[in-house]
Design a protein around this motif. Structure first.
Motif, PDB file in Angstrom:
ATOM      1  N   ASP A 242      45.683  59.189  84.839  1.00  0.00           N
ATOM      2  CA  ASP A 242      47.129  58.770  85.243  1.00  0.00           C
ATOM      3  C   ASP A 242      48.010  59.375  84.269  1.00  0.00           C
ATOM      4  N   ALA A 243      47.549  59.718  82.931  1.00  0.00           N
ATOM      5  CA  ALA A 243      48.234  60.367  82.061  1.00  0.00           C
ATOM      6  C   ALA A 243      48.828  61.865  82.605  1.00  0.00           C
ATOM      7  N   LEU A 244      47.724  62.374  82.980  1.00  0.00           N
ATOM      8  CA  LEU A 244      48.107  63.941  83.599  1.00  0.00           C
ATOM      9  C   LEU A 244      49.053  63.840  84.590  1.00  0.00           C
ATOM     10  N   ASP A 245      48.959  62.630  85.545  1.00  0.00           N
ATOM     11  CA  ASP A 245      50.169  62.577  86.601  1.00  0.00           C
ATOM     12  C   ASP A 245      51.456  62.485  85.930  1.00  0.00           C
ATOM     13  N   GLU A 246      51.619  61.388  85.045  1.00  0.00           N
ATOM     14  CA  GLU A 246      52.920  61.310  84.263  1.00  0.00           C
ATOM     15  C   GLU A 246      53.493  62.530  83.773  1.00  0.00           C
ATOM     16  N   MET A 247      52.581  63.372  83.037  1.00  0.00           N
ATOM     17  CA  MET A 247      52.913  64.566  82.344  1.00  0.00           C
ATOM     18  C   MET A 247      53.611  65.513  83.222  1.00  0.00           C
ATOM     19  N   VAL A 248      52.761  65.795  84.391  1.00  0.00           N
ATOM     20  CA  VAL A 248      53.136  66.782  85.600  1.00  0.00           C
ATOM     21  C   VAL A 248      54.496  66.406  86.180  1.00  0.00           C
ATOM     22  N   ALA A 249      54.602  64.912  86.680  1.00  0.00           N
ATOM     23  CA  ALA A 249      55.716  64.598  87.285  1.00  0.00           C
ATOM     24  C   ALA A 249      57.094  64.373  86.401  1.00  0.00           C
ATOM     25  N   SER A 250      56.826  64.767  85.265  1.00  0.00           N
ATOM     26  CA  SER A 250      57.999  64.711  84.313  1.00  0.00           C
ATOM     27  C   SER A 250      58.787  65.941  84.193  1.00  0.00           C
ATOM     28  N   GLN A 251      60.026  66.159  84.818  1.00  0.00           N
ATOM     29  CA  GLN A 251      60.682  67.457  84.696  1.00  0.00           C
ATOM     30  C   GLN A 251      61.057  68.043  83.193  1.00  0.00           C
ATOM     31  N   PRO A 252      61.418  66.660  82.551  1.00  0.00           N
ATOM     32  CA  PRO A 252      61.893  67.078  81.059  1.00  0.00           C
ATOM     33  C   PRO A 252      60.890  67.489  80.287  1.00  0.00           C
ATOM     34  N   MET A 253      59.752  66.905  80.405  1.00  0.00           N
ATOM     35  CA  MET A 253      58.506  67.291  79.630  1.00  0.00           C
ATOM     36  C   MET A 253      58.105  68.668  79.834  1.00  0.00           C
TER      37      MET A 253
ATOM     38  N   ALA B 143      45.008  71.967  83.891  1.00  0.00           N
ATOM     39  CA  ALA B 143      43.888  72.414  84.272  1.00  0.00           C
ATOM     40  C   ALA B 143      42.655  72.231  83.687  1.00  0.00           C
ATOM     41  N   VAL B 144      42.849  72.467  82.057  1.00  0.00           N
ATOM     42  CA  VAL B 144      41.659  72.164  81.267  1.00  0.00           C
ATOM     43  C   VAL B 144      41.256  70.674  81.173  1.00  0.00           C
ATOM     44  N   LYS B 145      42.283  69.800  81.200  1.00  0.00           N
ATOM     45  CA  LYS B 145      41.883  68.278  81.152  1.00  0.00           C
ATOM     46  C   LYS B 145      41.403  67.790  82.477  1.00  0.00           C
ATOM     47  N   ARG B 146      41.885  68.303  83.650  1.00  0.00           N
ATOM     48  CA  ARG B 146      41.490  67.933  84.988  1.00  0.00           C
ATOM     49  C   ARG B 146      39.835  68.321  85.032  1.00  0.00           C
ATOM     50  N   ASN B 147      39.655  69.383  84.554  1.00  0.00           N
ATOM     51  CA  ASN B 147      38.171  70.011  84.541  1.00  0.00           C
ATOM     52  C   ASN B 147      37.260  69.104  83.638  1.00  0.00           C
ATOM     53  N   GLU B 148      37.869  68.733  82.587  1.00  0.00           N
ATOM     54  CA  GLU B 148      37.211  67.667  81.530  1.00  0.00           C
ATOM     55  C   GLU B 148      36.849  66.376  82.323  1.00  0.00           C
ATOM     56  N   TYR B 149      38.052  65.684  82.827  1.00  0.00           N
ATOM     57  CA  TYR B 149      38.034  64.429  83.660  1.00  0.00           C
ATOM     58  C   TYR B 149      36.794  64.700  84.671  1.00  0.00           C
ATOM     59  N   LYS B 150      36.826  65.597  85.362  1.00  0.00           N
ATOM     60  CA  LYS B 150      35.997  65.784  86.551  1.00  0.00           C
ATOM     61  C   LYS B 150      34.363  65.506  86.079  1.00  0.00           C
ATOM     62  N   GLU B 151      34.231  66.326  84.773  1.00  0.00           N
ATOM     63  CA  GLU B 151      32.839  66.396  84.419  1.00  0.00           C
ATOM     64  C   GLU B 151      32.476  65.102  84.187  1.00  0.00           C
TER      65      GLU B 151
END
Length: 451
Positions: free
Chosen positions: A401-412, A426-434
């Motif tokens: 959910d945190a990654l979704d919030e980051m990617v959805a925020s244009q200002p960030m 990409a790095v964090k999605r890989n870790e989360y999947k593992e």
């Protein structure tokens, strides 16, 4: 570079004075804040014209796997490493006389690599500079000393103290508790002195074997460098005394987590005046704008402040970790605390960051939210005057959910850099999947025969 020793800090000169320098460690902080690089004889370092590492080091996950490159082909071109001689410090735990030096990374056209964490922080500091501001930070480091754990299937235990008993919890601020592992603390002081680092204070926190080290306020990049170095020196000090130091956000079930609280202020680059206070010492609109920026944009920055699946185990009620975006004066239940201070020292403390975050990225993300508030000129919600632990949860509850919030925020994305955000995701999605492929003891205990 034959004259490079004339460019290093005095503390490093003192360390090698009268001794033969054997080795130099050329270091780059990766996405996790792990030291990557190479060690070489000091004589070779002095002769070397260029240093190189592949850009793939920023795609490596905490487990050692590789994330897919969002830019396309995985060709691993070399980056050019440039030593920052202001970072040269001793490695006093090594058998040989060794210095370590952090390197900045550039592409082959001489441009800063935008996904390198140290460059991300420099970019954020540069945004402040363009507005005539200079950010100041003061970090607090919490960590646990724990018994050696060589079997990941076994729970973490507190360390054995000099009394022969395991460190006890709920002894916050106890000097006797700190004395239990005083030899480790002594080595931390000695290593820090050899490296030229100033410790503002050491105290016992609320967890069993949990320690907090405070650093004096200063430049964000310099302090991120120090935290990066400190994590290594603390681990080395612990190993000397048959225990581990861990910076996991929540290493022990039932104990508080470890935070990296970050104090922020902003000064006028020309006058040095704290822009959070006016000439009469009163709070300024900029002070409130900074807080509003944190309230509005921290949800999109949590993936950087809480970068692992374990990080979110710290965000639970009743364990001294704020799970809200309220702000208040001298109120430790709020996520954003305004400590008692004079006008010159007026600041905002972000209590949400975990000690497991990469210090460059944690400080960069926190400063980015305040910067957006200053630029946007918004005002915060009303100050919280009561127990903010009773407030509604306002943070993402897991890494996905945190990654979704980051990617959805244009200002960030804009302030951190779109390329950096893509690689970090990409790095964090890989870790989360593992992680999601691992079956935990809880699942085996409660689900195996009951569902």
């Amino acid at each position: 570079m034959s004259d490079w020793l004339t460019k290093i800090p005095q503390s490093a000169r003192n360390y090698i004075e009268g001794r033969r320098l054997d080795e130099v460690e050329c270091i780059v902080p990766d996405m996790a804040g792990v030291a990557r690089g190479k060690a070489m004889p000091a004589s070779k370092f002095a002769r070397q014209e260029s240093f190189y590492l592949p850009n793939s080091i920023f795609l490596q996950t905490i487990t050692g796997e590789w994330a897919d490159n969002p830019a396309g082909a995985f060709t691993e071109p070399d980056m050019i490493l440039v030593p920052d001689f202001s970072t040269v410090s001793a490695a006093p735990w090594t058998a040989d006389v060794t210095l370590q030096v952090i390197h900045d990374v550039f592409d082959q056209q001489g441009r800063p690599v935008p996904v390198a964490p140290r460059n991300v922080l420099k970019h954020i500091v540069g945004l402040y500079a363009e507005r005539g501001w200079r950010p100041i930070v003061a970090p607090e480091m919490e960590f646990f000393l724990v018994a050696r754990n060589i079997d990941p299937n076994q729970p973490i235990q507190p360390p054995m103290g000099r009394s022969g008993r395991r460190a006890a919890a709920k002894q916050a601020y106890s000097l006797s508790a700190v004395d239990e592992y005083g030899k480790v603390i002594d080595d931390i002081y000695d290593f820090a002195e050899a490296q030229g680092f100033e410790i503002d204070g050491i105290l016992q926190e609320g967890g069993a074997g949990q320690v907090e080290i405070n650093l004096a306020h200063g430049d964000p990049v310099r302090l991120a460098d120090e935290i990066f170095f400190f994590k290594r020196l603390i681990r080395e000090a612990a190993l000397r005394h048959d225990c581990f130091a861990t910076f996991m956000a929540k290493p022990i079930e039932g104990e508080p987590g470890s935070a990296m609280h970050i104090h922020h202020s902003v000064v006028d680059a020309q006058t040095g005046r704290n822009i959070f206070s006016d000439e009469k010492g009163r709070e300024t609109p900029e002070f409130l704008h900074f807080i509003a920026g944190m309230q509005n944009h921290l949800p999109a920055a949590i993936a950087l402040l809480a970068p692992y699946v374990n990080s979110y185990r710290r965000y639970v009620p009743d364990f001294a970790a704020p799970i809200n975006l309220e702000w208040g004066r001298d109120n430790r239940t709020t996520g954003l605390r305004v400590p008692i201070s004079g006008a010159d020292g007026r600041r905002v403390e972000n209590r949400l960051a975990g000690m497991d975050c990469n210090p460059y990225l944690g400080i960069a993300a926190s400063l980015a939210t305040g910067y957006l508030g200053l630029v946007q000129g918004a005002n915060p919600r009303a100050e919280c005057l009561g127990d903010a632990y009773m407030s509604d949860d306002e943070l993402p509850t897991n890494l996905g959910d945190a990654l979704d919030e980051m990617v959805a925020s244009q200002p960030m994305r804009e302030v951190l850099g779109a390329e950096f955000v893509a690689v970090y995701e990409a790095v964090k999605r890989n870790e989360y999947k593992e992680f999601l492929q691992v079956i935990s003891p809880w699942e085996r205990e409660h689900l195996l025969l009951n569902v």
